[in-house]
Design a protein around this motif. Structure first.
Motif, mmCIF file in Angstrom:
data_model
loop_
_atom_site.group_PDB
_atom_site.id
_atom_site.type_symbol
_atom_site.label_atom_id
_atom_site.label_comp_id
_atom_site.label_asym_id
_atom_site.label_seq_id
_atom_site.Cartn_x
_atom_site.Cartn_y
_atom_site.Cartn_z
ATOM 1 N N GLY A 22 5.863 -7.589 7.834
ATOM 2 C CA GLY A 22 6.446 -6.861 8.949
ATOM 3 C C GLY A 22 7.029 -5.516 8.610
ATOM 4 N N THR A 23 7.251 -5.244 7.339
ATOM 5 C CA THR A 23 7.773 -3.943 6.931
ATOM 6 C C THR A 23 6.704 -2.857 6.955
ATOM 7 N N GLY A 24 5.448 -3.272 6.962
ATOM 8 C CA GLY A 24 4.348 -2.314 6.898
ATOM 9 C C GLY A 24 3.898 -1.995 5.492
ATOM 10 N N GLU A 25 4.672 -2.397 4.473
ATOM 11 C CA GLU A 25 4.219 -2.191 3.105
ATOM 12 C C GLU A 25 3.051 -3.125 2.804
ATOM 13 N N CYS A 26 2.082 -2.629 2.049
ATOM 14 C CA CYS A 26 0.908 -3.442 1.764
ATOM 15 C C CYS A 26 0.464 -3.272 0.323
ATOM 16 N N VAL A 27 -0.301 -4.253 -0.140
ATOM 17 C CA VAL A 27 -0.981 -4.174 -1.430
ATOM 18 C C VAL A 27 -2.476 -4.306 -1.185
ATOM 19 N N ILE A 28 -3.251 -3.725 -2.076
ATOM 20 C CA ILE A 28 -4.706 -3.850 -2.030
ATOM 21 C C ILE A 28 -5.126 -4.641 -3.255
ATOM 22 N N ILE A 29 -5.830 -5.733 -3.032
ATOM 23 C CA ILE A 29 -6.270 -6.610 -4.113
ATOM 24 C C ILE A 29 -7.762 -6.400 -4.354
ATOM 25 N N ASP A 30 -8.110 -5.988 -5.562
ATOM 26 C CA ASP A 30 -9.503 -5.840 -5.996
ATOM 27 C C ASP A 30 -10.311 -4.876 -5.126
ATOM 28 N N PRO A 31 -10.043 -3.580 -5.239
ATOM 29 C CA PRO A 31 -10.767 -2.598 -4.424
ATOM 30 C C PRO A 31 -12.187 -2.362 -4.938
ATOM 31 N N GLY A 32 -13.110 -3.190 -4.485
ATOM 32 C CA GLY A 32 -14.478 -3.144 -4.980
ATOM 33 C C GLY A 32 -15.440 -2.342 -4.130
ATOM 34 N N PHE A 33 -14.934 -1.427 -3.305
ATOM 35 C CA PHE A 33 -15.863 -0.652 -2.470
ATOM 36 C C PHE A 33 -16.775 0.197 -3.350
ATOM 37 N N TYR A 34 -18.038 0.317 -2.914
ATOM 38 C CA TYR A 34 -19.065 0.981 -3.727
ATOM 39 C C TYR A 34 -19.577 2.259 -3.087
ATOM 40 N N THR A 35 -19.624 2.290 -1.768
ATOM 41 C CA THR A 35 -20.170 3.444 -1.061
ATOM 42 C C THR A 35 -19.051 4.214 -0.353
ATOM 43 N N PRO A 36 -19.304 5.483 -0.020
ATOM 44 C CA PRO A 36 -18.318 6.225 0.769
ATOM 45 C C PRO A 36 -17.994 5.539 2.101
ATOM 46 N N ALA A 37 -18.985 4.913 2.724
ATOM 47 C CA ALA A 37 -18.730 4.231 3.994
ATOM 48 C C ALA A 37 -17.755 3.076 3.804
ATOM 49 N N LEU A 51 -0.107 1.291 7.824
ATOM 50 C CA LEU A 51 0.394 0.570 6.659
ATOM 51 C C LEU A 51 0.787 1.557 5.561
ATOM 52 N N LYS A 52 1.687 1.102 4.707
ATOM 53 C CA LYS A 52 2.141 1.916 3.585
ATOM 54 C C LYS A 52 1.736 1.230 2.285
ATOM 55 N N PRO A 53 0.633 1.644 1.666
ATOM 56 C CA PRO A 53 0.224 1.033 0.398
ATOM 57 C C PRO A 53 1.244 1.328 -0.695
ATOM 58 N N VAL A 54 1.572 0.291 -1.479
ATOM 59 C CA VAL A 54 2.531 0.482 -2.568
ATOM 60 C C VAL A 54 1.987 0.026 -3.924
ATOM 61 N N LYS A 55 0.952 -0.818 -3.936
ATOM 62 C CA LYS A 55 0.418 -1.318 -5.200
ATOM 63 C C LYS A 55 -1.052 -1.687 -5.027
ATOM 64 N N ILE A 56 -1.801 -1.579 -6.122
ATOM 65 C CA ILE A 56 -3.130 -2.169 -6.239
ATOM 66 C C ILE A 56 -3.033 -3.284 -7.268
ATOM 67 N N LEU A 57 -3.542 -4.466 -6.916
ATOM 68 C CA LEU A 57 -3.488 -5.624 -7.797
ATOM 69 C C LEU A 57 -4.898 -6.046 -8.169
ATOM 70 N N LEU A 58 -5.114 -6.338 -9.447
ATOM 71 C CA LEU A 58 -6.421 -6.799 -9.911
ATOM 72 C C LEU A 58 -6.338 -8.254 -10.347
ATOM 73 N N THR A 59 -7.199 -9.105 -9.763
ATOM 74 C CA THR A 59 -7.303 -10.475 -10.262
ATOM 75 C C THR A 59 -8.018 -10.492 -11.606
ATOM 76 N N HIS A 60 -8.930 -9.555 -11.800
ATOM 77 C CA HIS A 60 -9.609 -9.355 -13.079
ATOM 78 C C HIS A 60 -10.390 -8.052 -12.964
ATOM 79 N N ALA A 61 -11.023 -7.645 -14.061
ATOM 80 C CA ALA A 61 -11.584 -6.295 -14.106
ATOM 81 C C ALA A 61 -13.105 -6.262 -14.188
#
Length: 230
Positions: A22-37, A51-61
């Motif tokens: 509810g605060t609007g803060e967000c995390v992105i988990i595993d940003p695997g996008f490949y194309t500009p689209a 939303l206000k992104p504050v962290k990127i989290l990786l489950t693995h690389a």
């Protein structure tokens, strides 16, 4: 209350999650996008929902989970969190890309170290880091105990487990982590894997064919590793 949007990016349909409260803060988990689209789809969702992104989290690389990592970190200007044991996996992404016929993503990304038991906070939400190596040396899951949600990466899938035949894989470690860290969670925990449909802990205990030979030892793991109930 946690809200989640899943995107299935690149040809391997990797699950990238945006999680916020509810605060609007967000995390992105595993940003695997490949194309500009795909990149623009993620960016547009974040902007449209204010939303206000504050962290990127990786489950693995592995490559399919970090295709968009550097671009995402630079675009959103947020830190990246990863188990340091996966630094080699990140730096060697080109090996897998050549194997599968993909362009190699930029991997010169600064990361903040996370370890088993760490708490990652954003907004009013806490994710517990559960170390589950075996698919990769530094594989982790992110567990939101309050909302009963587990982001399992490629450790645990609906009806399957992560493969361990790539460099750095270890079947015994993977199975040990699944039983000590994951099957002991409450049965109604929703599991969001790195590929494929959502599942629950109960469904994986009872239906996952990779786990059925271990049903009897499960009780021992439950006694040993079950988290304290509040």
């Amino acid at each position: 209350m946690l809200q989640i949007k899943n995107f299935y990016f690149n040809a391997l349909h990797e699950c990238c999650s945006v999680a916020w409260d509810g605060t609007g803060e967000c995390v992105i988990i595993d940003p695997g996008f490949y194309t500009p689209a795909e990149r623009d789809e993620l960016k547009r969702f974040i902007e449209d929902n204010r939303l206000k992104p504050v962290k990127i989290l990786l489950t693995h690389a592995h490559f399919d989970h970090i295709f968009g990592l550097k671009e995402c970190a630079e675009m959103l200007r947020v830190p990246v969190y990863m188990d340091p044991a996966d630094r080699g996996t990140l730096e060697n992404a080109g090996y897998f890309c050549r194997m599968f016929g993909f362009d190699t993503p930029a991997t010169d990304v600064k990361t903040e170290d996370i370890h088993d038991g760490d708490i990652i906070r954003f907004g009013n939400t806490e994710f517990e880091v559960l170390s589950t190596p075996g698919h990769t040396p530094g594989g982790v899951c992110f567990y939101d105990r309050a909302d009963k949600v587990l982001f399992s990466g490629d450790t645990l899938f609906a009806g399957a487990i992560g493969r361990t035949d790539h460099p750095g894989g270890d079947y015994d470690l993977l199975i040990d982590g699944i039983f000590k860290k994951l099957t002991v969670l409450d049965g109604d925990v929703t599991v969001i894997p790195g590929h494929g449909p959502h599942t629950t802990i109960t469904d994986e205990r009872t239906k996952n064919p990779f786990l059925q030979p271990f049903n009897e030892p499960y009780e021992d793991y439950q006694d040993e590793a079950a988290p304290d109930k509040e």
